[in-house]
Structures are given as structure tokens and as C-alpha cells.
Design a protein around this motif. Structure first.
Motif, PDB file in Angstrom:
ATOM      1  N   GLY A  49       0.786  -7.293  -1.529  1.00 58.14           N
ATOM      2  CA  GLY A  49       1.020  -8.527  -2.261  1.00 58.14           C
ATOM      3  C   GLY A  49       0.130  -8.625  -3.493  1.00 58.14           C
ATOM      4  O   GLY A  49      -0.295  -9.708  -3.889  1.00 58.14           O
ATOM      5  N   LEU A  50      -0.165  -7.469  -4.084  1.00 62.06           N
ATOM      6  CA  LEU A  50      -1.032  -7.391  -5.262  1.00 62.06           C
ATOM      7  C   LEU A  50      -0.256  -6.779  -6.419  1.00 62.06           C
ATOM      8  O   LEU A  50       0.849  -6.276  -6.242  1.00 62.06           O
ATOM      9  CB  LEU A  50      -2.254  -6.520  -4.952  1.00 62.06           C
ATOM     10  N   ASN A  51      -0.870  -6.758  -7.581  1.00 59.43           N
ATOM     11  CA  ASN A  51      -0.227  -6.077  -8.708  1.00 59.43           C
ATOM     12  C   ASN A  51      -0.867  -4.690  -8.909  1.00 59.43           C
ATOM     13  O   ASN A  51      -1.932  -4.409  -8.372  1.00 59.43           O
ATOM     14  CB  ASN A  51      -0.273  -6.930  -9.987  1.00 59.43           C
ATOM     15  N   ARG A  52      -0.185  -3.870  -9.693  1.00 54.94           N
ATOM     16  CA  ARG A  52      -0.650  -2.493  -9.925  1.00 54.94           C
ATOM     17  C   ARG A  52      -2.046  -2.450 -10.542  1.00 54.94           C
ATOM     18  O   ARG A  52      -2.845  -1.579 -10.225  1.00 54.94           O
ATOM     19  CB  ARG A  52       0.341  -1.735 -10.815  1.00 54.94           C
TER      20      ARG A  52
ATOM     21  N   ASP B 281      -6.346  -0.418   4.118  1.00 53.15           N
ATOM     22  CA  ASP B 281      -5.666  -0.681   5.393  1.00 53.15           C
ATOM     23  C   ASP B 281      -4.154  -0.596   5.252  1.00 53.15           C
ATOM     24  O   ASP B 281      -3.464  -0.020   6.100  1.00 53.15           O
ATOM     25  CB  ASP B 281      -6.060  -2.052   5.949  1.00 53.15           C
ATOM     26  N   ASN B 282      -3.629  -1.173   4.175  1.00 55.58           N
ATOM     27  CA  ASN B 282      -2.182  -1.134   3.965  1.00 55.58           C
ATOM     28  C   ASN B 282      -1.695   0.277   3.663  1.00 55.58           C
ATOM     29  O   ASN B 282      -0.600   0.665   4.084  1.00 55.58           O
ATOM     30  CB  ASN B 282      -1.770  -2.127   2.877  1.00 55.58           C
ATOM     31  N   PHE B 283      -2.503   1.036   2.949  1.00 52.67           N
ATOM     32  CA  PHE B 283      -2.152   2.434   2.719  1.00 52.67           C
ATOM     33  C   PHE B 283      -2.061   3.169   4.061  1.00 52.67           C
ATOM     34  O   PHE B 283      -1.124   3.940   4.297  1.00 52.67           O
ATOM     35  CB  PHE B 283      -3.167   3.130   1.813  1.00 52.67           C
ATOM     36  N   MET B 284      -3.042   2.945   4.941  1.00 52.55           N
ATOM     37  CA  MET B 284      -3.034   3.631   6.243  1.00 52.55           C
ATOM     38  C   MET B 284      -1.795   3.253   7.049  1.00 52.55           C
ATOM     39  O   MET B 284      -1.214   4.102   7.733  1.00 52.55           O
ATOM     40  CB  MET B 284      -4.313   3.316   7.019  1.00 52.55           C
TER      41      MET B 284
ATOM     42  N   THR C 248       4.199   5.548  -2.739  1.00 49.62           N
ATOM     43  CA  THR C 248       3.889   5.306  -4.147  1.00 49.62           C
ATOM     44  C   THR C 248       2.898   4.151  -4.270  1.00 49.62           C
ATOM     45  O   THR C 248       2.747   3.347  -3.343  1.00 49.62           O
ATOM     46  CB  THR C 248       5.162   4.946  -4.937  1.00 49.62           C
ATOM     47  N   VAL C 249       2.258   4.079  -5.416  1.00 52.42           N
ATOM     48  CA  VAL C 249       1.366   2.955  -5.694  1.00 52.42           C
ATOM     49  C   VAL C 249       2.163   1.658  -5.623  1.00 52.42           C
ATOM     50  O   VAL C 249       1.689   0.641  -5.097  1.00 52.42           O
ATOM     51  CB  VAL C 249       0.660   3.127  -7.052  1.00 52.42           C
ATOM     52  N   ALA C 250       3.398   1.673  -6.122  1.00 54.39           N
ATOM     53  CA  ALA C 250       4.246   0.478  -6.094  1.00 54.39           C
ATOM     54  C   ALA C 250       4.446  -0.012  -4.661  1.00 54.39           C
ATOM     55  O   ALA C 250       4.393  -1.224  -4.394  1.00 54.39           O
ATOM     56  CB  ALA C 250       5.590   0.766  -6.758  1.00 54.39           C
TER      57      ALA C 250
END
Length: 187
Positions: A36-39, A12-15, A27-29
Motif C-alpha cells: 500500500g505504498l508508492n514506488r 515482510d511483504n516481499f517475503m 516486481t517492485v510494483a
């Protein structure tokens, strides 16, 4: 957050990011920061951004239940299948105009093929055509519909795809491209 919810949260956040900017600027970052997550969490669920996009496409394809498509006309089924593109216009166009265009095209080809196969089953076309003829008919329509959808995307979804496709199918079915001497061409 549960595993399924975390995976969906990332998607969802990517969209949301894909609506805001072209894919080559994401970017993944940025995705994990927005979530609010880590890589490592991102990489637990997805190999990279293209695999994330592939998961989104797979989710959308699974949402189009064959039973649901079987009750619709061919154009309504196609329209339903492309509703995701229309609902997420900016993101869909950013993905389409990116390096992930091939993934998008593969998804569309599969979606159109599945829609045509469901329609052929619904209309019992295997009773009308021998297997080789049915394969050729479905191949023709897959190419016609895929070409129409790709043109619609190239034109940034600026026209009514359903109406344009209806016109193209009508032209094809009435032999518009056949030479005058073709014996099966309508008068």
C-alpha cells in the motif's frame, strides 16, 4: 508508519510474495501494491530487489548473536543459523533458485564462516593449532559445511541437514578419505 517499520513492512511483504512465487515473477510494483505504498517509498529504502534481499540476509545474520552461538555446539549453531531457511522454506528456495543465488551463497558462506570462527573461539582452538593450521582447518570445515548446505538446498531441503552434516564430519574426522598409507589414519 515510522521509517524502521516501513522498511520492515516492505521486507515482510516481499517475503510473503517470495513464498508465493519465484523471484523472477516478483516486481517492485507488486511489492509496493501489496504494501500500500508508492514506488518512491520502496526506492527510498532499497535500490532494487537484490538490495532488499541483501537487507533481509543482513537482518537474519545480525539476529544470530555471537554470544548466543558461542554457547552452542558447531552443529547446533549451524542449525540455528539455517532456521530462517527452514521457517521460510518456499521463499528461501525461490531466492536460492533465482538470479540472486550468488547473494544467497555469499550470505551462507559468511554465516558458516562466522559460525566456525565463533566455535573456534569458544573451543580455544588457537591454543591447539598454529595460525596457519587453524586457518586450514577452518577453511576445510567451511568448504565441507557450505557444500552440505548447498546440496541440501539443491535437494529442496528434503533431508535432515543436521544429521547428514554430523555423518560427513564424522567421516572427515575419522580419515575416511585418506589413503591407507597415510600415517595419521586411524586403524
Amino acid at each position: 508508519m515510522g521509517m524502521i517499520r516501513t522498511r520492515q513492512w516492505i521486507m515482510d511483504n516481499f517475503m510473503t510474495l517470495a513464498r508465493e512465487k519465484p523471484l523472477n515473477k516478483i516486481t517492485v510494483a507488486q511489492i509496493v501494491e501489496r504494501c500500500g505504498l508508492n514506488r518512491n517509498t520502496f526506492y527510498y529504502y532499497f535500490e532494487d530487489i537484490p538490495s532488499l534481499i541483501e537487507a533481509i540476509f543482513a537482518q537474519q545474520a545480525a539476529a544470530l548473536l555471537p554470544e548466543q552461538r558461542d554457547t552452542l555446539s558447531l552443529l547446533d549453531s549451524l542449525d540455528q543459523g539455517l532456521a530462517w531457511c527452514q521457517a521460510h522454506r518456499e521463499a528461501a528456495l525461490h531466492i536460492y533458485h533465482s538470479a540472486s543465488r550468488e547473494l544467497f551463497q555469499q550470505h551462507l558462506t559468511g554465516l558458516i564462516g562466522d559460525t566456525l570462527n565463533a566455535y573456534a573461539r569458544q573451543m580455544k582452538l588457537d591454543a591447539i593449532y598454529d595460525p596457519e593450521a587453524l586457518r586450514a582447518v577452518l577453511h576445510f570445515y567451511r568448504c565441507l559445511l557450505l557444500g552440505a548446505v548447498l546440496d541440501w538446498l539443491d535437494q529442496d531441503m528434503r533431508y535432515d541437514l543436521k544429521e547428514e552434516t554430523r555423518r560427513l564430519i564424522s567421516l572427515a574426522e575419522n580419515g575416511a578419505l585418506l589413503p591407507p598409507e597415510y600415517p595419521g589414519k586411524p586403524a
